[in-house]
Write an enzyme that holds these catalytic residues in place. Sequence first.
Site, short mmCIF file in Angstrom:
data_model
loop_
_atom_site.label_atom_id
_atom_site.label_comp_id
_atom_site.label_asym_id
_atom_site.label_seq_id
_atom_site.Cartn_x
_atom_site.Cartn_y
_atom_site.Cartn_z
CD GLU A 163 -29.86 20.15 -10.69
OE1 GLU A 163 -29.14 21.14 -10.91
OE2 GLU A 163 -29.61 19.02 -11.18
CB VAL A 219 -37.71 16.53 -4.35
CG1 VAL A 219 -37.70 15.55 -5.52
CG2 VAL A 219 -39.14 16.92 -4.01
CB SER A 220 -33.04 13.22 -4.06
OG SER A 220 -33.56 12.72 -5.28
CG ASP A 221 -34.78 15.68 -8.76
OD1 ASP A 221 -35.53 15.93 -7.80
OD2 ASP A 221 -35.22 15.31 -9.87
CB CYS A 222 -35.97 19.77 -5.63
SG CYS A 222 -37.28 19.31 -6.77
#
Length: 761
Positions: A488, A482-485
């Site tokens: 972060e 997942v890009s935002d996981c």
Amino acid sequence: MWKLKIAEGQNGPYLYSTNNYVGRQTWEFDPNGGTIEERAKIEEARQQFWNNRYKVKPSSDLLWRIQFLGEKNFKQKIPAVKVEEGEEISHEVATIALHRAVNFFSALQATDGHWPAENAGPLFFLPPLVMCMYITGHLNTVFPAEHRKEILRYIYCHQNEDGGWGLHIEGHSTMFCTALSYICMRILGEGPDGGVNNACARARKWILDHGSVTAIPSWGKTWLSILGVFEWIGTNPMPPEFWILPSFLPVHPAKMWCYCRMVYMPMSYLYGKRFVGPITPLILQLREELYDRPYDEINWKKVRHVCAKEDLYYPHPLVQDLMWDSLYICTEPLLTRWPFNKLRNKALEVTMKHIHYEDENSRYITIGCVEKVLCMLACWVEDPNGDYFKKHLARIPDYLWVAEDGMKMQSFGSQEWDTGFAIQALLASEMNDEIADTLRKGHDFIKQSQVTNNPSGDFKGMYRHISKGSWTFSDQDHGWQVSDCTAEALKCCLLLSTMPRELVGQAMEPGRLYDSVNVVLSLQSKNGGLAAWEPAGASEYLELLNPTEFFADIVIEHEYVECTASSIQALVLFKKLYPGHRTKEINIFIDNAVKYLEDVQMPDGSWYGNWGVCFTYGSWFALGGLVAAGKSYNNSAAVRKGVEFLLRTQRSDGGWGESYRSCPDKVYRELETNDSNLVQTAWALMGLIHSGQADRDPKPLHRAAKLLINSQMEDGDFPQQEITGVFMKNCMLHYAAYRNIYPLWGLAEYRKNVLLPLENN
């Protein structure tokens, strides 16, 4: 007493892990467990939830918290502080409140370094699992008496006053979840008029008053057909031949959003088989109870397009109904007859091949809970005694969660997602020496949770994207990038790499950081935005074929404000620490991502949040991304408009309070209650701090911080309030860790960026 087990599992023929189960969360019932005091606390928590169930719908997630705090003998030794009316917040008071929050939150860390938390809320997650276990004959082994008791507790706790159940715990009653909940209660042993507060009778009345289950949406029609209380001829076609279409066609599965693909893959298998579970006496009773006319008199062909108005969020366009009718009238009759049934058999074989591939590459967790149950049932239909089904059974505990409102099914766990934000919040507190052990364990968890390989074999031929170097939403075994996981977690690793090794542990190797950057770069679209799971780019018109009635934008992958903003922040920090790696690509990436954020800003200055409620959430992310890329209040109209939006929506108590209705309505809706939401207040506070509000007028920041400080509880916790997570525009998700992470983080940023400069003057 229920007990949460962390990172436990025995490798064997049916259960295995890529990293020794780091991040795994499972619940066990110990009839002799817990002290008298702990048991009393749990019963008190259950009673309090029941008494307030119509006021605060999400659980406070207290069972594991009571367990962890008891195991660590946690006692809050720092007295609470309050800011009186007219009093200014001193650096000392802010430090005390922050210190208390940090102490409490650190005590909630699991032994493997992550922060456990409920990640649930939709009321269509659990009933299909119960139905699946009933169909396969495993109900009593998977759900012993204590499990069944807690499942029923959950159902009772979230029944609305009108007798129905919403799509999620805060939603108005819907046919889909009312019918599923009713069936679930009956399967678990309640009679037609049984259940707490006449739960079954009230639910059945709601169903019949709203047109009976002939008006259930398409997913409900599918599950009821599988169970045997609906007929497949009353459903729209889901031909498995879809999986053997030529790849150049615009409707090829490779062009679909991964969750859509993964739901309809096993659904199409079960449809192609026209599978129906055993017709037991209970099923015959349900056929009588759920309809307003005799079962054998229902005209199934006429109910295919019927959907209760309470469930209808996305009305199907005419072109879609014409497509279903064409398949229903022309195609399906052919594909079920010789010689065309040979094509059907080939399609079923290919579909099952894809199911097995996805199962193996997620260690039988699958991509999510809806898909998990469907894939598990498909494996049982293929071979009831086969290893595939047994491997699925072994991973059911990964999905179950117990709180004071009962047992529910998680989306699939938010371990990595929550931990990434938790570490950043703790780092912002600047109490590193005091919480070094907490930071070190969190760092270890993040490092151990990185996905180290791409999916197996010819993953592109199986419609999969690269995953090596990414992070998932939950744990490494899950396997889905997942890009935002990823962004972060990458931020955490970069920030921790700048700190002493003896304090936070060994920094992640540069090569693994490079792999993460590669994943993030690969997910940017032509418009500059970031997709979440796989590259976007399919034609928008495919959304006209959205077969669900209660979700929007589910057919293809899209770009998201939050994913874009997180990725900007991560790559700006990466570029600073590793200036020689793919610099030109990263610069272009950041420029395009900034343009995307500017382009999708709403006319009122806000940004639509896709994964949190809603415009407050999106605006916090967007402002953080823009400022990280060098934009400011002085040089960016987008930043100025975003700031003006947040200032305009601040409430009289100093906080922010946005209703979840903003998400489906796509218009800012304020909470109807007088009290602001502390999580949203922290988001807005940090968004304003990013923008340099302290230099312009710090009063709005002081008012927000005062609310956070004065809302803190005696032990350093913060109260659970309204639900703050969302997916697919119309369904809410409860992130139980948010009430700790974000008020803590907001206070940390406030103390660091607002008060310290004032004191230094």
